[in-house]
Design an enzyme around this catalytic site. Structure first.
Site, PDB file in Angstrom:
ATOM      1  N   HIS A  21     -44.919  42.697 -38.075  1.00 54.10           N
ATOM      2  CA  HIS A  21     -43.581  43.149 -37.527  1.00 54.10           C
ATOM      3  C   HIS A  21     -43.140  43.242 -36.124  1.00 54.10           C
ATOM      4  O   HIS A  21     -43.511  44.129 -35.520  1.00 54.10           O
ATOM      5  CB  HIS A  21     -42.872  44.426 -38.313  1.00 54.10           C
ATOM      6  CG  HIS A  21     -41.661  44.718 -37.939  1.00 54.10           C
ATOM      7  ND1 HIS A  21     -40.739  45.404 -38.802  1.00 54.10           N
ATOM      8  CD2 HIS A  21     -40.921  44.236 -36.970  1.00 54.10           C
ATOM      9  CE1 HIS A  21     -39.533  45.711 -38.279  1.00 54.10           C
ATOM     10  NE2 HIS A  21     -39.662  44.701 -37.198  1.00 54.10           N
ATOM     11  N   HIS A  61     -41.120  41.190 -32.487  1.00 55.00           N
ATOM     12  CA  HIS A  61     -40.034  40.479 -32.011  1.00 55.00           C
ATOM     13  C   HIS A  61     -40.429  39.793 -30.607  1.00 55.00           C
ATOM     14  O   HIS A  61     -40.539  40.555 -29.666  1.00 55.00           O
ATOM     15  CB  HIS A  61     -38.799  41.295 -31.854  1.00 55.00           C
ATOM     16  CG  HIS A  61     -38.244  42.089 -32.943  1.00 55.00           C
ATOM     17  ND1 HIS A  61     -37.290  41.795 -33.756  1.00 55.00           N
ATOM     18  CD2 HIS A  61     -38.764  43.299 -33.387  1.00 55.00           C
ATOM     19  CE1 HIS A  61     -37.118  42.693 -34.708  1.00 55.00           C
ATOM     20  NE2 HIS A  61     -37.967  43.675 -34.544  1.00 55.00           N
ATOM     21  N   ARG A 120     -38.672  37.464 -29.293  1.00 53.14           N
ATOM     22  CA  ARG A 120     -37.525  37.146 -28.596  1.00 53.14           C
ATOM     23  C   ARG A 120     -37.376  35.428 -28.123  1.00 53.14           C
ATOM     24  O   ARG A 120     -37.640  34.766 -29.108  1.00 53.14           O
ATOM     25  CB  ARG A 120     -37.266  37.888 -27.453  1.00 53.14           C
ATOM     26  CG  ARG A 120     -37.288  39.247 -27.533  1.00 53.14           C
ATOM     27  CD  ARG A 120     -36.351  39.890 -28.307  1.00 53.14           C
ATOM     28  NE  ARG A 120     -36.339  41.564 -28.243  1.00 53.14           N
ATOM     29  CZ  ARG A 120     -35.798  41.994 -29.340  1.00 53.14           C
ATOM     30  NH1 ARG A 120     -35.436  41.459 -30.213  1.00 53.14           N
ATOM     31  NH2 ARG A 120     -35.955  43.472 -29.436  1.00 53.14           N
ATOM     32  N   ASN A 160     -34.281  38.106 -35.878  1.00 54.65           N
ATOM     33  CA  ASN A 160     -32.931  38.500 -35.233  1.00 54.65           C
ATOM     34  C   ASN A 160     -33.150  37.894 -33.704  1.00 54.65           C
ATOM     35  O   ASN A 160     -32.682  38.732 -33.062  1.00 54.65           O
ATOM     36  CB  ASN A 160     -32.972  40.039 -35.184  1.00 54.65           C
ATOM     37  CG  ASN A 160     -33.990  40.663 -34.473  1.00 54.65           C
ATOM     38  OD1 ASN A 160     -35.083  40.164 -34.415  1.00 54.65           O
ATOM     39  ND2 ASN A 160     -33.672  41.931 -34.105  1.00 54.65           N
ATOM     40  N   ASP A 182     -27.118  42.882 -43.918  1.00 56.66           N
ATOM     41  CA  ASP A 182     -27.237  41.835 -45.067  1.00 56.66           C
ATOM     42  C   ASP A 182     -27.169  42.478 -46.525  1.00 56.66           C
ATOM     43  O   ASP A 182     -26.761  41.808 -47.408  1.00 56.66           O
ATOM     44  CB  ASP A 182     -28.758  41.360 -45.092  1.00 56.66           C
ATOM     45  CG  ASP A 182     -28.981  40.431 -44.049  1.00 56.66           C
ATOM     46  OD1 ASP A 182     -28.021  39.919 -43.469  1.00 56.66           O
ATOM     47  OD2 ASP A 182     -30.260  40.641 -43.492  1.00 56.66           O
ATOM     48  N   HIS A 239     -41.307  49.525 -41.406  1.00 52.17           N
ATOM     49  CA  HIS A 239     -41.000  51.076 -40.314  1.00 52.17           C
ATOM     50  C   HIS A 239     -40.213  52.037 -41.106  1.00 52.17           C
ATOM     51  O   HIS A 239     -39.222  52.622 -40.639  1.00 52.17           O
ATOM     52  CB  HIS A 239     -40.342  50.328 -39.332  1.00 52.17           C
ATOM     53  CG  HIS A 239     -38.831  49.614 -39.193  1.00 52.17           C
ATOM     54  ND1 HIS A 239     -37.961  50.102 -40.150  1.00 52.17           N
ATOM     55  CD2 HIS A 239     -38.407  48.569 -38.414  1.00 52.17           C
ATOM     56  CE1 HIS A 239     -36.894  49.057 -39.869  1.00 52.17           C
ATOM     57  NE2 HIS A 239     -36.974  48.640 -39.021  1.00 52.17           N
ATOM     58  N   ASP A 261     -43.559  46.871 -34.563  1.00 52.67           N
ATOM     59  CA  ASP A 261     -42.155  46.640 -34.615  1.00 52.67           C
ATOM     60  C   ASP A 261     -41.926  46.451 -33.016  1.00 52.67           C
ATOM     61  O   ASP A 261     -41.143  46.749 -32.069  1.00 52.67           O
ATOM     62  CB  ASP A 261     -41.271  47.796 -34.946  1.00 52.67           C
ATOM     63  CG  ASP A 261     -39.620  47.427 -35.174  1.00 52.67           C
ATOM     64  OD1 ASP A 261     -39.431  46.229 -34.670  1.00 52.67           O
ATOM     65  OD2 ASP A 261     -38.872  48.120 -35.062  1.00 52.67           O
ATOM     66  N   HIS A 310     -36.962  45.155 -24.739  1.00 55.83           N
ATOM     67  CA  HIS A 310     -35.710  44.824 -24.048  1.00 55.83           C
ATOM     68  C   HIS A 310     -35.788  45.082 -22.630  1.00 55.83           C
ATOM     69  O   HIS A 310     -37.029  45.573 -22.128  1.00 55.83           O
ATOM     70  CB  HIS A 310     -34.698  45.833 -24.627  1.00 55.83           C
ATOM     71  CG  HIS A 310     -34.343  45.803 -25.973  1.00 55.83           C
ATOM     72  ND1 HIS A 310     -33.502  44.971 -26.605  1.00 55.83           N
ATOM     73  CD2 HIS A 310     -34.893  46.571 -27.111  1.00 55.83           C
ATOM     74  CE1 HIS A 310     -33.308  44.912 -27.800  1.00 55.83           C
ATOM     75  NE2 HIS A 310     -34.261  46.054 -28.288  1.00 55.83           N
TER      76      HIS A 310
HETATM   77  C1  NCD Z   1     -35.253  45.718 -33.268  1.00 57.21           C
HETATM   78  C2  NCD Z   1     -34.992  44.732 -32.052  1.00 57.21           C
HETATM   79  O1  NCD Z   1     -34.651  45.235 -31.089  1.00 57.21           O
HETATM   80  O2  NCD Z   1     -35.021  43.620 -32.395  1.00 57.21           O
HETATM   81  N1  NCD Z   1     -35.031  47.126 -32.779  1.00 57.21           N
HETATM   82  C3  NCD Z   1     -35.461  48.518 -33.322  1.00 57.21           C
HETATM   83  O3  NCD Z   1     -35.120  49.363 -32.622  1.00 57.21           O
HETATM   84  N2  NCD Z   1     -36.396  48.482 -34.039  1.00 57.21           N
HETATM   85  C4  NCD Z   1     -34.767  45.452 -34.432  1.00 57.21           C
HETATM   86  C5  NCD Z   1     -35.296  46.289 -35.797  1.00 57.21           C
HETATM   87  O4  NCD Z   1     -36.332  45.768 -36.067  1.00 57.21           O
HETATM   88  O5  NCD Z   1     -34.458  46.831 -36.484  1.00 57.21           O
HETATM   89 ZN    ZN Z   2     -37.970  45.053 -35.925  1.00 59.42          ZN
HETATM   90 ZN    ZN Z   3     -35.720  46.932 -38.325  1.00 63.08          ZN
END
Ligand code: NCD
Ligand code: ZN
Ligand code: ZN
Length: 450
Positions: A71, A73, A75, A105, A161, A236, A308, A312
């Site tokens: 898991h 991201h 980006r 996402n 969703d 998570h 996760d 940002h």
């Molecule tokens: C995630 C993100 O920033 O893409 N943010 C988060 O707080 N976990 C999105 C997600 O995993 O829900």
């Molecule tokens: Zn996430």
């Molecule tokens: Zn999430």
């Protein structure tokens, strides 16, 4: 090592690494032989075939499988200012992670084949470690088939969703394709109502996204899985209420579950200290929830640990207005050292590393995360002699902050091998951008990619 566990000797090997080798939760004094990207031989160094290079790991070094994070991201696309495939996978390497499963996402979201291909276009040029993609819930179930034919490690379901008409059809298609459906389980209706009910302050974040919302969504998803038969994975989990509901879903529909490393170590007091930096969905919960999560870890009911990794921009995270601050923070560089610190403190057995290596690899259907003949030769040399203090500013991620700031951890990743090739030596990257390769799920009952 027993001679009978020794594999038959190939004529020669590309590389041998000997030392304290982690095999299925324990350590053995042995040597691992690598040939053509794979682990080809495991045995006593004295009986090893010829190898072009031999690395003898020091007394204080553990030879671990490459970690698998199911898991993250990464980006990129239109959010490369937050993270890109180079910095994200560099962060993975620094954390001893050799495979990442990337969430859909993105900007724009990966809900169709075209965006998936656009992601691959970027990742294939820039990734340093191996990776796989999840699909977002598409607008038509046929689209999931097209994406799966290109290659996926799963389908990702977000809270919103659950309100979409297409969901049932898409889940039926996921069942047909044998795809793992990974759910962010929070109830969208309750989120909406609680958001109106509670004040908008960082300290109220956990009230605005209550643990009951996790439990509600988990029960709904388990019901769908019991009727449709798709493979449900709940990601998570953050709270005691979520855990209770998830354990029932495990029994009822065989759901698999994970928690993120922050829910095992941080509670809401971290939010008071770090404000927006610690804002994450689901929110950090009470001390009691953290204790229960740790008990779940020790009792063996978790199937994976994830970061996760959700980078940002710092200026977004330190904004004073709660509503303006995006949720999530990076974690790829810290998860393995944090777990190793718990092991060093004798709070958990070494075998918890299974949850960040072989267990998620198995769920995703990729040949990673195990030191075993035939597996990809993804190996991490971790020096337990070194203690260090977490500093967000020193991280490789573009997101140079963390709610773990100041934590003292044990264990430094010294060398990382991805498919037999050394990719990291301390601070130095030894492979080219784009070395990382895309994988997709392969198992008896799952869809085969191209
Ligand atoms: C995630 C993100 O920033 O893409 N943010 C988060 O707080 N976990 C999105 C997600 O995993 O829900
Ligand atoms: Zn996430
Ligand atoms: Zn999430």
């Amino acid at each position: 090592m027993h001679p009978e566990r020794e594999s038959p000797s190939p004529h020669s090997l590309d590389l041998i690494i000997s030392g304290k080798i982690y095999v299925e939760g324990s350590l053995i004094d042995a040597a691992v032989g690598i040939e053509d990207e794979k682990i080809a031989w495991i045995g006593k160094l004295s009986r090893a075939p010829f190898a072009e290079r031999v690395i003898q790991a020091s007394e204080k070094t553990l030879v671990l499988p490459g970690m698998v994070d199911m898991h993250v991201h990464m980006r990129d696309l239109n959010e490369s200012d937050k993270e890109d495939w180079y910095t994200g996978t560099l962060s993975a390497l620094a954390g001893g992670v050799t495979f990442v499963a990337d969430m859909p996402n993105n900007q724009p979201p990966a809900r169709n084949l075209e965006i998936l291909k656009a992601k691959e276009e970027v990742a294939s040029k820039r990734a340093l470690v191996d990776y796989g993609f999840y699909a977002g819930v598409p607008f038509q179930s046929r689209e999931l088939e097209r994406m799966a034919a290109f290659g996926l490690v799963g389908l990702k379901i977000y809270p919103e969703d659950q309100l979409r008409e297409e969901l049932v059809d898409v889940l039926r298609e996921a069942k047909r394709l044998g795809l793992l459906a990974v759910a962010h389980a929070e109830d969208p209706l309750l989120l909406n109502l609680a958001g109106r009910l509670e004040s908008n302050s960082f300290e109220s974040h956990s009230l605005r996204r209550p643990a009951e919302g996790e439990a509600l969504a988990i029960r709904r998803l388990a019901l769908l899985s019991s009727r449709i038969g798709f493979r449900l994975h709940l990601t998570h989990l953050s709270s005691a209420a979520a855990l209770r509901a998830a354990l029932k879903a495990k029994l009822k529909v065989g759901a698999s579950i994970d928690t993120a490393i922050h829910y095992l170590l941080l509670d809401s007091s971290t939010v008071e200290k770090f404000k927006g930096i610690a804002k994450v969905n689901p929110p950090l919960r009470k001390e009691r929830d953290v204790r229960l999560m740790q008990r779940a870890l020790k009792s063996g009911v978790l199937d994976a640990i994830v970061t996760d990794h959700a980078p940002h921009k710092l200026e977004e995270k330190i904004a004073e207005n709660y509503d303006r601050v995006p949720a999530g923070f990076p974690g790829l560089e810290l998860c393995l050292p944090l777990l190793m610190t718990l092991v060093a403190r004798c709070e958990v057995p070494l075998s918890v590393l299974e949850l960040y290596s072989s267990s998620p690899a198995k769920l995703l259907g990729v040949p990673k995360g195990r030191i075993k003949v035939g597996s990809d030769a993804d190996l991490v040399l971790m020096d337990l002699g070194e203690r260090w203090r977490v500093r967000g500013g020193d991280m490789k991620s573009k997101a140079k902050y963390t709610p773990f700031e100041g934590f003292e951890v044990v264990g430094k990743v010294r060398k990382v091998f991805v498919r037999g090739v050394q990719a990291l030596e301390d601070e130095d990257v030894l492979v080219n951008e784009g070395y990382g390769r895309r994988y997709w799920s392969r198992s008896e009952n799952s869809f085969f990619g191209p």
